[in-house]
Scaffold this motif. Sequence first.
Motif, mmCIF file in Angstrom:
data_model
loop_
_atom_site.group_PDB
_atom_site.id
_atom_site.type_symbol
_atom_site.label_atom_id
_atom_site.label_comp_id
_atom_site.label_asym_id
_atom_site.label_seq_id
_atom_site.Cartn_x
_atom_site.Cartn_y
_atom_site.Cartn_z
ATOM 1 N N LYS A 13 71.339 29.100 30.169
ATOM 2 C CA LYS A 13 72.195 29.031 28.989
ATOM 3 C C LYS A 13 71.555 29.717 27.774
ATOM 4 O O LYS A 13 71.622 29.219 26.647
ATOM 5 N N LEU A 14 70.929 30.857 28.048
ATOM 6 C CA LEU A 14 70.314 31.651 26.981
ATOM 7 C C LEU A 14 71.189 32.859 26.676
ATOM 8 O O LEU A 14 71.713 33.502 27.590
ATOM 9 N N SER A 15 71.318 33.179 25.416
ATOM 10 C CA SER A 15 72.000 34.412 25.024
ATOM 11 C C SER A 15 71.011 35.564 25.165
ATOM 12 O O SER A 15 69.794 35.361 25.268
ATOM 13 N N GLN A 16 71.546 36.769 25.144
ATOM 14 C CA GLN A 16 70.661 37.934 25.137
ATOM 15 C C GLN A 16 69.764 37.889 23.913
ATOM 16 O O GLN A 16 68.578 38.221 23.994
ATOM 17 N N GLU A 17 70.325 37.467 22.794
ATOM 18 C CA GLU A 17 69.572 37.382 21.541
ATOM 19 C C GLU A 17 68.387 36.419 21.671
ATOM 20 O O GLU A 17 67.273 36.722 21.241
ATOM 21 N N ARG A 27 67.784 42.609 21.084
ATOM 22 C CA ARG A 27 68.870 42.221 21.981
ATOM 23 C C ARG A 27 69.346 43.441 22.766
ATOM 24 O O ARG A 27 69.689 43.357 23.942
ATOM 25 N N GLN A 28 69.328 44.607 22.105
ATOM 26 C CA GLN A 28 69.761 45.828 22.767
ATOM 27 C C GLN A 28 68.867 46.175 23.958
ATOM 28 O O GLN A 28 69.338 46.715 24.960
ATOM 29 N N THR A 29 67.586 45.855 23.854
ATOM 30 C CA THR A 29 66.666 46.093 24.970
ATOM 31 C C THR A 29 67.054 45.237 26.162
ATOM 32 O O THR A 29 67.124 45.730 27.294
ATOM 33 N N ILE A 30 67.320 43.955 25.926
ATOM 34 C CA ILE A 30 67.727 43.057 27.016
ATOM 35 C C ILE A 30 69.033 43.546 27.623
ATOM 36 O O ILE A 30 69.188 43.595 28.854
ATOM 37 N N ASN A 31 69.984 43.947 26.781
ATOM 38 C CA ASN A 31 71.260 44.451 27.260
ATOM 39 C C ASN A 31 71.058 45.686 28.139
ATOM 40 O O ASN A 31 71.648 45.788 29.221
ATOM 41 N N ALA A 32 70.225 46.612 27.701
ATOM 42 C CA ALA A 32 69.976 47.834 28.468
ATOM 43 C C ALA A 32 69.316 47.527 29.809
ATOM 44 O O ALA A 32 69.659 48.133 30.835
ATOM 45 N N ILE A 33 68.402 46.576 29.833
ATOM 46 C CA ILE A 33 67.742 46.196 31.087
ATOM 47 C C ILE A 33 68.760 45.572 32.031
ATOM 48 O O ILE A 33 68.826 45.930 33.209
ATOM 49 N N GLU A 34 69.564 44.639 31.525
ATOM 50 C CA GLU A 34 70.566 43.976 32.362
ATOM 51 C C GLU A 34 71.572 44.964 32.949
ATOM 52 O O GLU A 34 72.078 44.756 34.047
ATOM 53 N N ASN A 35 71.857 46.036 32.217
ATOM 54 C CA ASN A 35 72.833 47.036 32.665
ATOM 55 C C ASN A 35 72.196 48.235 33.352
ATOM 56 O O ASN A 35 72.833 49.276 33.515
ATOM 57 N N ASP A 36 70.938 48.073 33.762
ATOM 58 C CA ASP A 36 70.202 49.116 34.492
ATOM 59 C C ASP A 36 70.146 50.448 33.749
ATOM 60 O O ASP A 36 70.158 51.515 34.354
ATOM 61 N N LYS A 37 70.064 50.379 32.425
ATOM 62 C CA LYS A 37 69.946 51.581 31.601
ATOM 63 C C LYS A 37 68.500 51.813 31.162
ATOM 64 O O LYS A 37 68.177 52.850 30.606
ATOM 65 N N TYR A 38 67.651 50.799 31.373
ATOM 66 C CA TYR A 38 66.272 50.871 30.896
ATOM 67 C C TYR A 38 65.405 50.032 31.823
ATOM 68 O O TYR A 38 65.768 48.910 32.181
#
Length: 67
Positions: A13-17, A27-38
């Motif tokens: 129950k954790l947000s990306q933030e 948060r953008q780093t976590i988002n990019a990792i989750e979406n296989d962009k980084y």
Amino acid sequence: MQNHIRELRKSFKLSQEELARRCKVSRQTINAIENDKYDPTLQLAFDIATVLDTTVDELFDNNPKTK
């Protein structure tokens, strides 16, 4: 390389933030990792694994199944 960060993060129950704050990244780093962009650094992978109470091996699948 496929990762399971999103599923594990949501199970805690954790947000990306919040995950980002605990790992000292954006948060953008976590988002990019989750979406296989980084691909995270080894240190960041260990930090994420620690926060999500798992291992780096469990976070990342080196042999993703083809669809």
